[in-house]
Design a protein around this motif. Structure first.
Motif, PDB file in Angstrom:
ATOM      1  N   GLU A  88      -2.155  18.812  -2.066  1.00  0.00           N
ATOM      2  CA  GLU A  88      -0.804  18.499  -1.627  1.00  0.00           C
ATOM      3  C   GLU A  88      -0.337  19.525  -0.602  1.00  0.00           C
ATOM      4  OE1 GLU A  88       1.747  18.672  -5.059  1.00  0.00           O
ATOM      5  OE2 GLU A  88       1.895  20.860  -4.996  1.00  0.00           O
TER       6      GLU A  88
ATOM      7  N   GLU B  69       0.837  -1.198   0.000  1.00  0.00           N
ATOM      8  CA  GLU B  69       0.000   0.000   0.000  1.00  0.00           C
ATOM      9  C   GLU B  69       0.872   1.248   0.000  1.00  0.00           C
ATOM     10  OE1 GLU B  69      -3.269   2.276   2.880  1.00  0.00           O
ATOM     11  OE2 GLU B  69      -2.382   0.345   3.464  1.00  0.00           O
TER      12      GLU B  69
ATOM     13  N   SER C 138       3.021   7.191   1.198  1.00  0.00           N
ATOM     14  CA  SER C 138       3.321   8.571   0.784  1.00  0.00           C
ATOM     15  C   SER C 138       4.223   8.511  -0.442  1.00  0.00           C
ATOM     16  CB  SER C 138       4.002   9.355   1.912  1.00  0.00           C
ATOM     17  OG  SER C 138       5.291   8.832   2.169  1.00  0.00           O
TER      18      SER C 138
ATOM     19  N   ASN D  34      -1.582  14.325  -1.433  1.00  0.00           N
ATOM     20  CA  ASN D  34      -2.579  13.718  -0.562  1.00  0.00           C
ATOM     21  C   ASN D  34      -3.010  12.390  -1.188  1.00  0.00           C
ATOM     22  OD1 ASN D  34      -5.176  13.042   0.643  1.00  0.00           O
ATOM     23  ND2 ASN D  34      -5.121  15.095   1.557  1.00  0.00           N
ATOM     24  N   GLN D  35      -2.786  11.288  -0.469  1.00  0.00           N
ATOM     25  CA  GLN D  35      -3.060   9.975  -1.035  1.00  0.00           C
ATOM     26  C   GLN D  35      -4.541   9.749  -1.277  1.00  0.00           C
ATOM     27  OE1 GLN D  35      -0.565   8.048  -2.108  1.00  0.00           O
ATOM     28  NE2 GLN D  35       0.717   9.770  -1.415  1.00  0.00           N
ATOM     29  N   GLU D  36      -5.390  10.375  -0.454  1.00  0.00           N
ATOM     30  CA  GLU D  36      -6.830  10.207  -0.639  1.00  0.00           C
ATOM     31  C   GLU D  36      -7.381  11.158  -1.678  1.00  0.00           C
ATOM     32  OE1 GLU D  36      -8.593  10.691   3.161  1.00  0.00           O
ATOM     33  OE2 GLU D  36      -7.665   8.880   4.020  1.00  0.00           O
ATOM     34  N   ASN D  37      -6.777  12.341  -1.798  1.00  0.00           N
ATOM     35  CA  ASN D  37      -7.215  13.319  -2.792  1.00  0.00           C
ATOM     36  C   ASN D  37      -5.992  13.811  -3.554  1.00  0.00           C
ATOM     37  OD1 ASN D  37      -8.289  15.365  -4.319  1.00  0.00           O
ATOM     38  ND2 ASN D  37      -9.473  16.281  -2.638  1.00  0.00           N
ATOM     39  N   PRO D  38      -5.617  13.143  -4.674  1.00  0.00           N
ATOM     40  CA  PRO D  38      -4.392  13.484  -5.400  1.00  0.00           C
ATOM     41  C   PRO D  38      -4.313  14.940  -5.833  1.00  0.00           C
ATOM     42  CG  PRO D  38      -5.315  11.411  -6.195  1.00  0.00           C
ATOM     43  CD  PRO D  38      -6.354  12.027  -5.299  1.00  0.00           C
TER      44      PRO D  38
END
Length: 819
Positions: free
Chosen positions: A428, A363, A366, A421-425
């Motif tokens: 940042e 997974e 970051s 941001n991994q949930e919302n590319p």
């Protein structure tokens, strides 16, 4: 095609590495001597004589008559020869052919009489090219200016091609597997930090280098610094009489373009020698780096997170070297010299790094992207005043040097890291820092040396040297917040360093028949003061140490000789290593100094055997206390890796090396070096018990082919097996290079074409596993380079009427204008 490529690689590597196994049929076995006089029966002193092959008139060796007119050629192969001599105003002399055989090893030529010429003659030039590698009793000499493969390189890259020398990716130099090499320029220490020295050597073009001397066990007259020995880089200087000079240009291509050029001019008459030179080079360079780091949450041995870091760097380098000097021959006994040396340039490191952090299941945790932009500018200026007084012709001499150098290094750094941001590319966060990192080093040195011969077989030497170094390093970092630059005290640091060393030495040498003994003792009193101004932390040290040295040489037969040597040396920490500031490659990898570093002390023993001056076998052993080593560590909770210099308990090095200079054919000369060694690091850092050791070996071969009609070629190769450095284990690698040249314009011009690292195999792969540290690294250097160059010598080249002889080579280098 793959099979053909593999066959080509194997063939070239075999030629480079097995040439010592070829025939030893044409080895040096004899001596030729004679006397040079004029038509009035007076000795003709300091005049060039050349030894030629009778078959094709090829120059084999060159010599110069001494003050009594005598000359000698030693270690000459069996064969048929003639000698030739010439001097302005005299007819050129050519002897009859004579033969040197295994039964007749000594040839005494009848007195050579030079007859006066009735008409005015142009200047006579007699030259004899030195071999690429010369093996002396106390050092190995690489005549760089004779090498095709040196073209278009930097001084740092030249060192990597030297037998037994390795250079890592940070510019740290090891010799015969031992770190802690002291580097001198023209016989003088640079007093620079490792980083500054690396910058200086990268900024020094091979076109300005004359030769490199490798001294593994120096005598007491040398500075005690450098546990594994001294590397002396001798820069070019023209001393031919009249007005003459040289120029060169080169162009190269690696992953980026490179070019360079320079010129030198010299004027010499009976009373003075004036000289100057300038070199400029641009070096494009692109490197690729990758690191894999594993982080742990427990002691199960299974990583919970893995970091994959990849970097691409664009590293253009602009450099300028210049020199202006003069020697004034006041009379037969007094010589005064002045010299100004300069080096300035800039180095850009434009680095883009990606750091992918994943869990054990794969997974993505970051994926920050970092852009590092570093601009280094430096200016190095050195001033030297030197004087030599010769009391008489027996070699009694006094010499003095005064030196001042200013090294101004300034670096502008910036690091811009973006954290997606991994949930919302689309979102940042961003971390931006910039730094101004100045470093100013002032060095003052005074030195006095005296030589007193006792007859022809004994000599006493003594001297004094005092040096003072002051370093000011004031780092200032800012952080970008809300589009405003805010001073960042957590990164900023002001550090000053003072070092004073007073040293004196005595050295005595004497011949007892077939045995020669040289014993010396050096005492050094050292005072250091490291002041971290930011926190008002002061670390002072003062200590006095003695450094004995002993050399015993025994000549068993004309072909066999042996030597024993012992020495004690010290390696003091660089001021930059003691500066506790942090330098970040990215937010998860940083370097940090250690203000509590102690100097390391080494005792070394060498035993060697030489056969016919061509084959040398050396056994060596050394033990180092408090060895300094850049140790790696991890902070698993922060996914961060750091590197800091530490004192380990000990470092043990022992091994055996072989040197062979052979001539498998009349047109083929081969110089070969092989080293088998064992390194062991022991310590108890970070609560662990470090005991890292390995057997390693290296092979180096330089081959020169004389092809006739002005054509020659060169093929070189080296192989380094797996090795260790502290907690690191470096995998094996090899490099093969080839080149050719053609002499044109009546042998005053030379065109060269070379390809360095043909198969691009100079790659550094290492691993580090110690305690919780688990890391792998891979660096792909920009080392495959094709270069074409042209050089030209111009002006009148007249054999000098007088040649100075100093009490030692070190003194002679200084009088010639040391750095």
């Amino acid at each position: 095609m793959k099979k053909l490529s593999r066959l080509l690689k194997s063939g070239l590597l075999m030629i480079c590495l097995i040439s010592p196994l070829y025939s030893f049929s044409q080895q040096a076995s004899g001596t030729i001597k004679g006397l040079l006089i004029d038509d009035k029966q007076k000795a003709v002193e300091f005049t060039s004589i050349s030894l030629h092959k009778a078959a094709d008139s090829t120059i084999v060796k060159g010599s110069i008559s001494d003050s009594s007119g005598h000359f000698i050629f030693e270690k000459v192969n069996t064969g048929s020869y003639f000698v030739q001599a010439g001097l302005v105003g005299y007819k050129t002399y050519r002897s009859k052919n004579f033969s040197l055989t295994s039964e007749k090893k000594l040839i005494s030529i009848e007195s050579i009489i030079l007859e006066a010429e009735n008409k005015t003659l142009d200047a006579v030039t007699i030259t004899a090219q030195k071999p690429l590698i010369e093996q002396h009793i106390d050092r190995t000499v690489l005549n760089i200016e004779n090498s095709i493969l040196s073209e278009g390189n930097t001084a740092l890259e030249l060192l990597e091609k030297a037998p037994g020398v390795t250079v890592d990716d940070e510019g740290n130099i090891s010799m015969k597997g031992k770190p802690g090499v002291s580097v001198m320029l023209n016989g003088k220490l640079t007093y620079l930090s490792q980083r500054e020295l690396t910058t200086l050597l990268r900024g020094t073009s091979s076109g300005s280098v004359s030769k490199i001397e490798l001294i593994t066990n120096p005598s007491a007259k040398y500075d005690a610094a450098g546990n594994s020995g001294i590397i002396n880089i001798v820069l070019k200087k023209n001393e031919k009489a009249g007005i003459n000079g040289n120029m060169y240009v080169n162009a190269a291509r690696s992953r980026a373009n490179r070019y360079g050029g320079g010129a030198g001019l010299n004027y010499r008459n009976g009373k003075q020698n004036l000289y100057g030179s300038y070199d400029h080079a641009y070096r494009g360079e692109i490197e690729y780096l990758s690191f894999i780091r594993r982080f742990h949450d427990d002691n199960s041995g299974i990583p919970s997170r893995i970091s994959y870091q990849n970097s691409a760097t664009n590293e253009p380098l602009y450099t300028n070297n210049y020199k202006l000097g003069a020697d004034f021959f006041l009379n037969d006994k007094n010589t005064l010299g002045v010299l100004f040396n300069g080096n300035h340039g800039k180095y850009i490191n434009d680095n883009n790094t990606s750091n992918l952090l994943v869990s054990s299941s794969g997974e993505v945790l970051s994926q920050p992207q970092t852009h590092n932009d570093n601009l280094d500018r430096w200016k190095s200026q050195a001033y030297n005043l030197n004087y030599a007084h010769k009391f008489n012709d027996s070699g009694r001499e006094l010499s003095a040097d005064l030196d001042y150098s200013l090294n101004d290094n300034r670096s502008n750094q910036s690091m811009d890291t973006r954290f997606p941001n991994q949930e919302n590319p689309g979102l940042e966060t961003r971390s931006v820092r910039r730094g101004n990192v100045p470093s100013v080093t002032n060095v003052y040195v005074g030195k006095l040396d005296y030589t007193q011969p006792f007859g022809e077989k004994a000599k006493f030497e003594t001297g004094w040297k005092s040096s003072y170094v002051f370093v000011d390093n004031n780092l200032k970092y800012d952080t970008l917040r809300n589009n405003e630059w805010i001073p960042d005290p957590s990164w900023s640091n002001h550090f000053t360093y003072k070092e004073t060393i007073h040293a004196g030495y005595i050295n005595f040498s004497k011949e007892f028949g077939s045995i020669s003994v040289q014993a010396g003792l050096r005492g050094e009193n050292t005072q250091t003061e490291g002041h971290q101004v930011t926190t008002d932390s002061l670390v002072k040290r003062q200590y006095f140490q003695l450094f004995p040295s002993l050399f015993v040489t025994k000549t068993f037969t004309p072909d066999h000789s042996g030597q024993f040597s012992y020495g004690r040396r010290v390696e003091r920490p660089d001021y930059s290593d003691m500066n506790p500031f942090r330098f970040f490659r990215d937010p998860f990898l940083y370097y940090e100094g250690n203000p509590f570093l102690k100097p390391e002390l080494t005792q070394s023993i060498e035993v060697s055997h030489s056969y016919k001056g061509k084959f040398t076998t050396t056994l060596n052993y050394s033990y180092t206390d408090d060895v300094m080593n850049w140790m790696m560590g991890q902070v698993d909770s922060l996914n961060t890796t750091y590197q800091s210099p530490q004192n380990l308990k000990s470092f043990i090095n022992y091994g055996i090396s072989f040197t062979a200079a052979i001539q498998p054919a009349s047109w083929w000369t081969s110089n070969n070096f092989a080293n088998l060694l064992h390194n062991r690091y022991k310590g108890d850092q970070d609560g662990g018990d470090l005991n890292n050791s390995i057997w390693s070996y290296s092979v180096n071969s330089q081959n020169i082919f004389q092809l006739g009609k002005g054509f020659s070629a060169e093929l070189s190769g080296f192989y380094n097996s797996k090795s260790v450095y502290g907690v690191f284990v470096t995998k094996s690698y090899y490099v093969i290079s080839a080149g050719g040249q053609k002499q044109i314009l009546k042998k005053k011009g030379t065109i060269k074409l070379m390809v360095n690292d043909i198969f691009q195999t100079r790659q550094r792969r290492n691993t580090a596993r110690y305690e919780n540290l688990d890391m792998e690294g891979h660096i792909r250097f920009d080392s495959r380079m094709a270069t074409v160059s042209f050089s030209y010598r111009f002006g009148r080249e007249v054999t000098p009427a007088r040649k100075r002889n100093s009490g030692s080579e070190d003194i002679q280098n200084r009088v010639k204008g040391g750095n």
